[in-house]
Write an enzyme that holds these catalytic residues in place. Structure first.
Site, mmCIF file in Angstrom:
data_model
loop_
_atom_site.group_PDB
_atom_site.id
_atom_site.type_symbol
_atom_site.label_atom_id
_atom_site.label_comp_id
_atom_site.label_asym_id
_atom_site.label_seq_id
_atom_site.Cartn_x
_atom_site.Cartn_y
_atom_site.Cartn_z
ATOM 1 N N HIS A 1 0.809 -1.223 0.000
ATOM 2 C CA HIS A 1 0.000 0.000 0.000
ATOM 3 C C HIS A 1 0.841 1.270 0.000
ATOM 4 O O HIS A 1 0.304 2.352 -0.236
ATOM 5 C CB HIS A 1 -0.945 0.003 1.203
ATOM 6 C CG HIS A 1 -2.015 -1.033 1.116
ATOM 7 N ND1 HIS A 1 -3.023 -0.999 0.183
ATOM 8 C CD2 HIS A 1 -2.231 -2.162 1.844
ATOM 9 C CE1 HIS A 1 -3.819 -2.048 0.336
ATOM 10 N NE2 HIS A 1 -3.362 -2.780 1.333
ATOM 11 N N GLU B 1 -6.752 -12.542 4.980
ATOM 12 C CA GLU B 1 -7.581 -11.329 5.013
ATOM 13 C C GLU B 1 -8.846 -11.447 4.167
ATOM 14 O O GLU B 1 -9.337 -10.454 3.625
ATOM 15 C CB GLU B 1 -6.752 -10.125 4.555
ATOM 16 C CG GLU B 1 -5.902 -10.386 3.318
ATOM 17 C CD GLU B 1 -4.882 -9.285 3.061
ATOM 18 O OE1 GLU B 1 -5.059 -8.171 3.579
ATOM 19 O OE2 GLU B 1 -3.910 -9.551 2.335
ATOM 20 N N ASP C 1 -9.459 -5.851 5.022
ATOM 21 C CA ASP C 1 -9.846 -6.626 3.840
ATOM 22 C C ASP C 1 -10.842 -7.727 4.201
ATOM 23 O O ASP C 1 -11.705 -8.079 3.390
ATOM 24 C CB ASP C 1 -8.613 -7.228 3.166
ATOM 25 C CG ASP C 1 -7.882 -6.216 2.307
ATOM 26 O OD1 ASP C 1 -8.507 -5.644 1.402
ATOM 27 O OD2 ASP C 1 -6.683 -5.977 2.549
#
Length: 354
Positions: free
Chosen positions: A119, A223, A249
């Site tokens: 990210h 996730e 997530d």
């Protein structure tokens, strides 16, 4: 200056081994005598300049050579050895790819730092600068990959992090693949350039191939709803050292993107945690602090690794609060504070050096 010649490859090998850092005695090999003024420690006591200042004791630093040797020969415990000894480790995620922020994180005392290529905006080259900064503070570095692939794993592992994190692992098949990306053939598919990459000290660590598996922490991030249903099998895969829970997530996969604290999401998280922890000798459990789920709560539930913050989040919160405090104040309030009870101006206190 002394000169030498190398008559054969064997003599070169002998010379190279004699110059290997592991063969240096940090005491006998430093060409300094005890009478050197750099090595004589003196204490200088400075008188206090103000009642608010404490007496300072100053000791001249050791020579840069002896300091460098001491730093090079120090070997803090690895993440895996600390986890095996029962420690609960506290870390931070780094998304800015700033070496300065990475160094501050290390100096602050975090046990580990995750350089986030999933990210964060940076890639391998950017991550390297953060690894340098973390190494300077003896802080363990973990690289989170943008995706679970052999190519990304190979490039990340060649940098020599203590841990590697694979995102979106939702089956034993994907977990086994992740492990194979970290192993050289025939046990895996990792490409070999161990003689020249940073992970092996650019070839100076001759024992790298014999100990890298023992020291590398392989983390699989579960996730998704599908992954949680198979988390007990994933955590039991040979080579998977740690399960990283991904609450954001997970909540999205359950239809609660904006509500990770939803009761159904929390119930699934608890179910996943118990599945990992119930198996003796299974993988360690790692997680993120959330607004509804603090660090102490995670530790009480048995998490072995806790990530308490991200650098971007820390700066955002500090910046927003700084602006808020200024905007909430007013000139009238500040003027009132400068006046005493009788409405008279309060004289400024003298500065300590005046």
């Amino acid at each position: 200056m002394a000169s030498f010649s190398i008559s054969s490859s064997s003599s070169f090998s002998t010379l190279r081994k004699s110059l290997h850092p592991l063969n240096l005695n940090p005491i006998s090999e430093i060409p300094f005598s005890s009478s050197s003024p750099l090595l004589q420690s003196k204490t200088l006591t400075l008188p206090p300049l103000s009642p608010n200042l404490k007496t300072l004791n100053y000791s001249p630093p050791q020579s840069t050579t002896s300091t460098a040797v001491a730093a090079a020969t120090s070997s803090p415990q690895s993440l895996k050895s600390r986890l095996k000894s029962g420690e609960t480790l506290y870390g931070i995620f780094l998304l800015t790819f700033s070496p300065t922020i990475a160094e501050i994180a290390g100096l602050a005392g975090y046990d580990f730092a995750v350089v986030d290529m999933e990210h964060g905006h940076g890639g391998i080259s950017d991550a390297l600068h953060c690894l340098h900064a973390l190494a300077a503070t003896n802080t363990a570095a973990i690289l989170r990959l943008p995706e679970s692939s052999a190519t990304w794993a190979k490039k990340a592992l060649d940098l020599g992090p203590q841990g590697i994190m694979f995102p979106m692992i939702d089956s034993t098949k994907s977990a086994k693949k992740a492990v194979s990306y970290c192993r050289f053939p025939p046990a895996g598919v990792r490409g070999s350039a161990h003689t020249i990459v940073r992970a092996s000290g650019y070839g100076t660590d001759e024992g790298y191939l014999s100990h890298y598996e023992e020291e590398l922490l392989i983390m699989c991030q579960v996730e998704s709803e599908e992954g949680v249903k198979k988390i007990d099998e994933i955590s039991a895969v040979d080579g998977v050292d740690c399960i990283q829970m991904g609450p954001l997530d997970l909540s999205a996969s359950m239809g609660y993107l904006w509500d990770p604290g939803n009761k159904k999401v929390r119930e699934m998280m608890r179910s996943a945690e118990k599945a990992v922890l119930k198996k003796s000798g299974s993988a360690y459990l790692s997680g993120f602090v959330m607004p509804h789920d603090g660090a102490e709560q995670l530790r009480r539930r048995g998490y072995h690794m806790v990530a308490g913050a991200a650098d971007l989040g820390l700066f955002r919160s500090a910046a927003v609060e700084d602006v808020r405090r200024f905007k909430m104040s007013s000139p009238e309030q500040e003027s009132d504070e400068d006046k005493g009870k009788n409405g008279k101006e309060v004289a400024d206190e003298k500065y300590w050096s005046e």
